[in-house]
Design a protein around this motif. Structure first.
Motif, PDB file in Angstrom:
ATOM      1  N   ASP A 249       0.737  -1.298   0.026  1.00 47.44           N
ATOM      2  CA  ASP A 249       0.047   0.032   0.020  1.00 47.44           C
ATOM      3  C   ASP A 249       1.028   1.203   0.181  1.00 47.44           C
ATOM      4  O   ASP A 249       1.728   1.533   0.374  1.00 47.44           O
ATOM      5  N   HIS A 293      -0.606  -7.228   2.861  1.00 48.87           N
ATOM      6  CA  HIS A 293      -1.795  -7.452   1.729  1.00 48.87           C
ATOM      7  C   HIS A 293      -2.062  -9.108   1.550  1.00 48.87           C
ATOM      8  O   HIS A 293      -2.933  -9.602   1.199  1.00 48.87           O
ATOM      9  N   PHE A 339      -6.515  -8.716   6.826  1.00 45.58           N
ATOM     10  CA  PHE A 339      -5.117  -8.950   6.745  1.00 45.58           C
ATOM     11  C   PHE A 339      -4.703 -10.154   7.464  1.00 45.58           C
ATOM     12  O   PHE A 339      -3.680 -10.312   8.283  1.00 45.58           O
TER      13      PHE A 339
END
Length: 481
Positions: A249, A293, A339
């Motif tokens: 991210d 992720h 997550f």
């Protein structure tokens, strides 16, 4: 006449005894020492009466939306027992936020005139309960006013921010245990007008509580807001990536292969003028996948969260915030995990890294607080890279050195006072202290007589032989826990 004189004498003794007891009695709550403020040297936090404040934070972003009152009680008790004095929460994680009781945060949008209705226990009364319950436990609440995502999606205008800021300030400025966290996992140059409106509105109505900005991963609030009068201290988010993990991210505004070096952020922030205190408000969480992720990735372990904590604080941070994958999202059966989180939060609060953070706070508070500075010149010769990095901090008569791999390290003991020095090993795992011996002044090589490996971390303590910080402070407090 003699009886009258004796009576006066006894009353005087009682008064003097009561006064002495009141003077020796420690404050029941942290804010009994006065409100929090930035220290005179602009590096740390303290209370108005000069008492040091070492921020040890627990992360529970979704506590307002995913907890009932009984769970709040359990969480605050566990958090207090684990030694934390701050809890970071997000009170408006989404604009459509709804809590465990089925109450909406914004039933009338950003019109709060009729938010409290007689006979109803609404969303914000539950937030009130969280703040009050924390107050009873001696814990500060770091309030993220609104998470970055809805702001980035333009779900809050500047005018909305002013209305919302007015509502928050009026509702919570009366509490002694509030710290305002503007932002929420977002860069400060994304919708900056909204953040400025929110911050200035709250500060205009509540000048008595500290305020900062919680930024995106691998960024520091000083990049955008260091000159703002409402920003009392800086916060960085070192993030959740491992070395050379470029995917994931957000942006990547850091040097190559330095993802885990959160000590770099502390030094970078402290080099900016005007000088303001700094803290890592979101390092890698315990039990979260590397990079967030990919749920099949390795997970960050207790040794990793310890490294982040000691690296940051020894590099100059005024405290540290810990996080756990399950606790930050208050995961429990019935909620979709993010997550790859698996265990309920009430089990996560007993995980090793969560319980070990208090030993860092105990260590720092055992020594003169405000004189402490980061000082890598204490370490003789070339330092290591990545996990081999040894971090040193010192005061006038003490040195603390964090060594993550237990590699040999040579220390220049002339950096502090004293013709003779005493040395100890300190365990970040359990707070135990192991005496090494007494040494003359000069240089000395140290290595613990255990294996060399990542995660076999220890703190080397060196003091002027004439001091007794370890015996009187550190051993005492850790023996009581």
């Amino acid at each position: 006449m003699k009886k009258y004189t004796i009576l006066i004498f006894l009353l005087l003794l009682i008064t003097l005894s009561s006064t002495a007891q009141n003077k020796s009695k420690k404050p029941d709550m942290p804010w009994d020492n006065g409100k929090l403020k930035v220290s005179d040297n602009k590096r740390y936090l303290q209370h108005e009466n000069g008492t040091p404040f070492f921020w040890l934070g627990e992360t529970a972003w979704l506590l307002p939306s995913r907890s009932n009152r009984e769970e709040v009680d359990y969480f605050m008790n566990a958090t207090k027992n684990n030694g934390y004095n701050v809890v970071q929460i997000s009170v408006l994680h989404t604009v459509s936020a709804i809590n465990a009781y089925g109450d909406w945060a914004l039933p009338d949008g950003f019109d709060f005139r009729n938010i409290d209705k007689r006979g109803e226990y609404n969303y914000w009364q539950h937030v009130d309960y969280i703040v009050e319950r924390a107050r009873q436990s001696g814990i500060y609440i770091g309030i993220v006013c609104v998470w970055g995502t809805p702001v980035q999606q333009k779900q809050m205008t500047v005018e909305d921010a002013r209305k919302y800021g007015k509502f928050l300030a009026e509702r919570y400025k009366k509490y002694p245990n509030i710290v305002w966290l503007i932002g929420g996992d977002i860069r400060g140059d994304v919708e900056p007008e909204v953040w400025q409106a929110l911050a200035t509105t709250i500060r205009g109505m509540d000048p008595d509580h500290l305020m900062t900005f919680h930024p995106r991963g691998r960024t520091i609030s000083s990049t955008w807001f260091n000159n703002e009068p409402w920003l009392d201290f800086n916060m960085f988010q070192s993030g959740h990536r491992r070395y050379n993990q470029r995917n994931g991210d957000g942006d990547y505004p850091i040097e190559e292969n330095t993802e885990e070096d959160n000590w770099r952020f502390a030094g970078r922030s402290l080099a900016v003028s005007p000088l303001k205190p700094v803290i890592d408000g979101e390092p890698s969480y315990e039990d979260i996948p590397h990079g967030l992720h990919d749920v099949n990735e390795r997970r960050w372990q207790a040794e990793d969260v310890r490294r982040y904590a000691y690296w940051s604080v020894f590099a100059g941070s005024f405290g540290h915030t810990y996080g756990h994958n399950s606790t930050m999202q208050m995961l429990r059966p019935g909620y979709q995990p993010s997550f790859g989180a698996e265990k309920p939060w009430w089990e996560a609060v007993n995980d090793p890294g969560c319980r070990e953070m208090k030993y860092l706070k105990n260590l720092i508070l055992a020594f003169p607080f405000f004189e402490r500075i980061p000082d890598q010149s204490v370490i003789v010769g070339a330092n290591g890279l990545q996990y081999e990095r040894v971090i040193a901090t010192r005061g006038n008569d003490y040195i603390l050195v964090y060594n993550y791999t237990n590699r040999k390290v040579e220390i220049d003991m002339t950096k502090i006072s004293g013709a003779k020095k005493k040395a100890w090993w300190y365990s970040p795992v359990n707070g135990s202290v192991e005496y090494i011996g007494e040494f003359g002044n000069g240089r000395q090589v140290f290595a613990h007589d255990s294996e060399y490996r990542a995660g076999n971390d220890r703190v080397l303590i060196i003091t002027d032989a004439d001091t007794s910080y370890v015996e009187e402070n550190l051993m005492t407090v850790n023996s009581q826990q």
